[in-house]
Design an enzyme around this catalytic site. Structure first.
Site, PDB file in Angstrom:
ATOM      1  NE  ARG A 139      -2.917   5.826  -0.072  1.00  0.00           N
ATOM      2  CZ  ARG A 139      -2.062   5.543   0.881  1.00  0.00           C
ATOM      3  NH1 ARG A 139      -0.666   5.660   0.741  1.00  0.00           N
ATOM      4  NH2 ARG A 139      -2.674   4.751   1.976  1.00  0.00           N
ATOM      5  CE  LYS A 176      -5.154   8.008   1.786  1.00  0.00           C
ATOM      6  NZ  LYS A 176      -6.528   7.617   2.174  1.00  0.00           N
ATOM      7  CG  HIS A 200      -7.865   3.237  -5.123  1.00  0.00           C
ATOM      8  ND1 HIS A 200      -6.507   3.908  -4.611  1.00  0.00           N
ATOM      9  CD2 HIS A 200      -8.356   2.774  -3.961  1.00  0.00           C
ATOM     10  CE1 HIS A 200      -6.311   3.818  -3.235  1.00  0.00           C
ATOM     11  NE2 HIS A 200      -7.488   3.206  -2.888  1.00  0.00           N
ATOM     12  NE  ARG A 246      -3.520   1.947  -1.808  1.00  0.00           N
ATOM     13  CZ  ARG A 246      -2.367   1.920  -1.043  1.00  0.00           C
ATOM     14  NH1 ARG A 246      -1.211   1.862  -1.580  1.00  0.00           N
ATOM     15  NH2 ARG A 246      -2.682   2.210   0.187  1.00  0.00           N
ATOM     16  CG  HIS A 257      -3.485  -0.096   4.545  1.00  0.00           C
ATOM     17  ND1 HIS A 257      -4.016  -1.343   4.171  1.00  0.00           N
ATOM     18  CD2 HIS A 257      -3.831   1.062   3.623  1.00  0.00           C
ATOM     19  CE1 HIS A 257      -4.647  -1.089   3.044  1.00  0.00           C
ATOM     20  NE2 HIS A 257      -4.517   0.094   2.541  1.00  0.00           N
ATOM     21  CE1 TYR A 290      -7.041  -4.585  -1.337  1.00  0.00           C
ATOM     22  CE2 TYR A 290      -5.933  -3.895   0.874  1.00  0.00           C
ATOM     23  CZ  TYR A 290      -6.701  -3.787  -0.534  1.00  0.00           C
ATOM     24  OH  TYR A 290      -6.640  -2.369  -0.975  1.00  0.00           O
TER      25      TYR A 290
END
Length: 306
Positions: free
Chosen positions: A161, A184, A252, A255, A278, A287
């Site tokens: 990110r 995150k 983004h 990524r 994730h 994806y």
């Protein structure tokens, strides 16, 4: 002034502390969940005509839940945001039910609105390479051009990110073969660094006019402070206009491109999930839809009988 009772507000504060400390939720997530649940409690108190204790939150009938969701939709909340709000309510209710030893199945079984998840919009492999090459020729000063190219190479080459790339410090230079990234919610992951990314950062480090002290930001602005992510977005905006790429060609998107191109090359979802950081495999599974859409597009254009 909220209509929820002091007991309910205190319980909410305790739950937010819990998810912040034990679940590692990000500050923005905690704030969003807190606002969602506070509005829910406030609605119930007004809807029922009186503030009630925490026990009342565990026995909310489906009719009241539907009334709350209708109220949220009426004030302009979209399906995605309402689904997030319901998720917050369920999380809080589940925690409260476990603490109080009460069955809250009626609330926990509530279904949220259906909505179509927007698919990631990656660049093509050539588009990603062209983006990096174009950005590298834009800035008047060589070190700034090298900086912008290095950042974007990290986004595409390592799936970072923009916030993760700009959080790197001088201690990361020269880049190792594997980076430990804090993403995150404070969760860490190990990300392999491809040679082209190490070379791009090394070129930038050799040209930057500031001392890259171990505790200082690796990527610097023109005056030596931490690099503003908006400058990278702006460099990509200029490049995409020159290259004729769509407005979705953002930092983004690099990524997204990393993940999509890995999947196309045979990478498995679980590994890509770990590389991206994730929390849920379902997020990474988006994806597969992108790759399927790309395959069908190629099929329809190339098959002799299409």
């Amino acid at each position: 002034m909220t209509a929820a009772s002091p007991g309910q507000r205190a319980a909410l504060a305790q739950w937010l502390t819990h998810i912040r400390a034990l679940d590692g939720a990000a500050a923005r997530t905690v704030a969003a969940y807190g606002a969602d649940v506070a509005r829910y409690m406030d609605f119930l108190a007004r809807h029922r005509g009186a503030a009630e204790g925490t026990g009342a939150l565990l026995t909310v009938p489906q009719a009241d839940l539907r009334a709350w969701m209708a109220h949220e939709r009426a004030r302009g909340l979209g399906p995605r945001s309402l689904a997030r709000a319901l998720s917050a309510v369920k999380g809080f209710t589940g925690w409260l039910a476990e603490r109080e030893g009460i069955d809250a199945t009626a609330v926990l079984s509530a279904r949220g609105p259906k909505y179509r998840r927007s698919l990631p919009r990656p660049l093509s492999e050539q588009g990603a390479r062209d983006m990096i090459g174009c950005v590298e020729t834009q800035a008047r000063e060589d070190w700034i051009a090298a900086r912008d190219a290095a950042v974007i190479t990290l986004l595409y080459g390592c799936g970072l990110r923009i916030s993760e790339a700009l959080a790197l410090t001088g201690a990361a230079s020269p880049l190792p073969e594997v980076l430990r990234i804090t993403g995150k919610g404070g969760k860490t992951r190990l990300v392999p660094v491809i040679p082209v990314a190490r070379a791009a950062v090394a070129r930038y480090a050799a040209l930057v006019p500031f001392d890259l002290a171990p505790a200082e930001p690796l990527f610097r602005g023109a005056r030596g402070g931490a690099l503003n992510p908006r400058l990278i977005a702006r460099a990509m905006e200029t490049a995409r206009l020159q290259l004729g790429l769509p407005a979705t060609a953002t930092p983004h998107a690099m990524r997204h491109s990393f993940a999509t191109h890995l999947l196309s090359a045979g990478g498995d979802l679980r590994t890509i999930q770990q590389l991206l950081g994730h929390a849920s495999l379902s997020t990474t599974q988006a994806y597969t839809a992108v790759d399927a859409a790309r395959i069908m597009d190629v099929y329809e254009k190339a098959h002799p009988r299409a």
